[in-house]
Write an enzyme that holds these catalytic residues in place. Structure first.
Site, PDB file in Angstrom:
ATOM      1  CE  LYS A   1       0.417  -8.882   3.529  1.00 24.50           C
ATOM      2  NZ  LYS A   1       1.581  -8.082   3.848  1.00 24.50           N
TER       3      LYS A   1
ATOM      4  CG  ASP B   1      -2.290 -13.476  -3.151  1.00 20.16           C
ATOM      5  OD1 ASP B   1      -2.667 -13.439  -1.965  1.00 20.16           O
ATOM      6  OD2 ASP B   1      -1.103 -13.351  -3.486  1.00 20.16           O
TER       7      ASP B   1
ATOM      8  CE1 TYR C   1       6.330  -9.481  -3.500  1.00 14.65           C
ATOM      9  CE2 TYR C   1       4.790  -9.874  -1.698  1.00 14.65           C
ATOM     10  CZ  TYR C   1       6.068  -9.914  -2.209  1.00 14.65           C
ATOM     11  OH  TYR C   1       7.103 -10.396  -1.434  1.00 14.65           O
TER      12      TYR C   1
HETATM   13  N1  PMP Z   1       0.249 -12.164  -1.607  1.00 17.13           N
HETATM   14  C1  PMP Z   1      -0.072 -10.881  -1.365  1.00 17.13           C
HETATM   15  C2  PMP Z   1      -1.249 -10.275  -2.056  1.00 17.13           C
HETATM   16  C3  PMP Z   1       0.690 -10.130  -0.468  1.00 17.13           C
HETATM   17  O1  PMP Z   1       0.370  -8.841  -0.250  1.00 17.13           O
HETATM   18  C4  PMP Z   1       1.778 -10.759   0.192  1.00 17.13           C
HETATM   19  C5  PMP Z   1       2.641  -9.998   1.180  1.00 17.13           C
HETATM   20  N2  PMP Z   1       2.620  -8.640   1.118  1.00 17.13           N
HETATM   21  C6  PMP Z   1       2.065 -12.087  -0.114  1.00 17.13           C
HETATM   22  C7  PMP Z   1       1.278 -12.770  -1.002  1.00 17.13           C
HETATM   23  C8  PMP Z   1       3.198 -12.789   0.560  1.00 17.13           C
HETATM   24  O2  PMP Z   1       2.902 -13.011   1.888  1.00 17.13           O
HETATM   25  P1  PMP Z   1       4.060 -13.184   2.971  1.00 17.13           P
HETATM   26  O3  PMP Z   1       4.783 -11.888   3.052  1.00 17.13           O
HETATM   27  O4  PMP Z   1       3.330 -13.566   4.223  1.00 17.13           O
HETATM   28  O5  PMP Z   1       4.945 -14.281   2.480  1.00 17.13           O
END
Ligand code: PMP
Length: 427
Positions: free
Chosen positions: A267, A239, A142
């Site tokens: 995060k 990521d 994701y």
């Molecule tokens: N990349 C990863 C690995 C994530 O877990 C998330 C959110 N769960 C995102 C990108 C997207 O981040 P955001 O919800 O702050 O837009």
């Protein structure tokens, strides 16, 4: 579990707030979405007067817990000076310097507001730098909710190489340049590079597949991904929105001793405030410096969020913090596994102490999305439901987040709840 006040609020919300909640991911967390009033350390207080021991940490950001006095005080102090400039300030330089100091192989950073946005910035940088359009992502990974990456997140089709849209409103043209591959398969990546010579700008991945069962990479695999990218002239992007400032202060770069071209943070970086970043070696940002591409945002480098990040990092820097967090999480994992064994469950946990998943009916650690999806989600659902009845709050996908606010007192609460919940799940 009865939640009469949350029920009332949810019914009221549905009248004016479309879907009743503010993120698609929050729709099925509990039968009725719970409403919260207050957080303190490792606890959330809901509107029905319940105190929940929190292992969701706001889906990851609250690594220092709720309402950490030092973060609250730093943010309050910043608020007395200014809450937005849309211009430069000292804090953004200090945070950039700290990140460069902590993140192996990172010479420079840029700031954004959410993981979704920062991922897009990283993809654009990779495309501008290589002059190529295609990107490679992996099944089950994701990277935010934009059309070019929200593909094959929860694929249903038989092929692990078909880019599958995740929801309505995703035109094929917007992910036509996205190549989907199975995770844990270096040959598949090499094959893609051979099939599309000089067309692939970058390979993006979650170094620990936290969004699909916290699958751990096999030894040398991540380095293999980075090496293949270098060999074929593409950029590697980790990521680290989940792993950054969570698996170690230096994130996956430090934990696995691998240095991709770019890493994306979010995060835990700002302990609950909305801040994200992309880090990489100096050369990776040439395309921004020389104007070949741009990255923008009204709220980028917001001083309040930066103040929260600086303090979060200070807290995480204290000696022993990561050891304590990992110890706590690993103790929960051992407890779940041990109690599972007593009930003759084929149960394993995967990940690391600070972020891990619990899998029922899996004999071996999953290595990718297809492995992970064989776990018994229904059984986990029963387990989780009982935990919630015992006031332990966890995420529906079996992922647990551990932070610095979780102490031995919470460990004893949670292990009791686990023992009771396993009795119910194993029935
Ligand atoms: N990349 C990863 C690995 C994530 O877990 C998330 C959110 N769960 C995102 C990108 C997207 O981040 P955001 O919800 O702050 O837009």
């Amino acid at each position: 579990m009865e939640s009469p006040q949350s029920d009332i609020l949810y019914r009221r919300a549905c009248r004016t707030l479309a879907t009743g909640v503010s993120s698609a991911m929050r729709r099925n967390v509990t039968k009725t979405p719970l409403y919260f009033e207050r957080g303190e350390g490792p606890y959330f207080y809901d509107v029905d007067g319940r105190r929940l021991l929190d292992y969701t940490l706001g889906w990851g950001p609250l690594i220092a817990g709720n309402n950490h006095p030092r973060i609250t005080s730093a943010v309050s102090k910043q608020l007395t000076n200014a809450y937005a400039f849309g211009a430069q300030h000292r804090g953004e330089i200090t945070l950039a310097e700290e990140m460069v100091d902590l993140l192996p192989g990172v010479d420079q950073v840029i700031f954004s507001n959410t993981g979704t946005e920062a991922v897009q910035a990283a993809l654009r940088i990779a495309r501008a730098a290589t002059g190529r359009d295609r990107i490679v992502k992996f099944e089950g990974h994701y990277h935010g909710w934009m059309n070019n990456v929200l593909v094959s997140y929860r694929p249903k089709g038989p092929s692990d190489r078909t880019a599958e849209k995740t929801c309505g409103g995703q035109p094929n043209s917007e992910f036509a340049d996205t190549i989907v591959l199975p995770w844990d398969d270096l040959d598949a990546i090499e094959e893609a590079f051979r099939s599309f010579p000089d067309e692939i700008a970058c390979v993006i991945c979650e170094p620990i597949l936290a969004n699909s069962g916290s699958c751990m990479p096999r030894d040398g695999y991540l380095q293999g991904v980075v090496d293949l990218c270098r060999r074929y002239g593409a950029l590697s992007i980790f990521d680290e929105v989940i792993t950054g400032f969570r698996v170690a202060l230096g994130g996956a770069r430090e934990y696995f001793d691998v240095e991709p071209d770019l890493s994306v943070y979010g995060k835990a970086l700002a302990g609950g405030f909305s801040l994200a970043a992309v880090g990489g070696n100096r050369g990776a940002f040439d395309v921004l410096r020389d104007g070949r591409t741009i990255h923008a945002g009204t709220y980028n480098g917001n001083p309040v969020n930066i103040a929260a990040a600086l303090t979060t990092i200070d807290i995480l820097r204290e000696p022993g913090q990561f050891e304590a967090m990992h110890r706590h999480g690993n103790a929960i994992r051992s407890c779940v596994e041990e109690v599972g064994r007593q009930h003759n469950e084929d149960l394993i946990t995967t990940g690391v102490g600070t972020v891990f998943n619990v899998h029922f009916d899996l004999a071996n650690p999953p290595l990718n999305y297809r492995d992970m999806s064989k776990a018994n989600g229904e059984k986990y659902g029963r387990f989780r439901e009982t935990l919630l009845e015992r006031n332990v709050y966890t995420l529906p996908d079996s992922r647990w987040y551990v932070g610095v606010a979780h102490t031995d007192k919470e460990l004893s609460l949670v292990t009791d709840a686990i023992t009771e919940a396993m009795n119910v799940a194993s029935r």
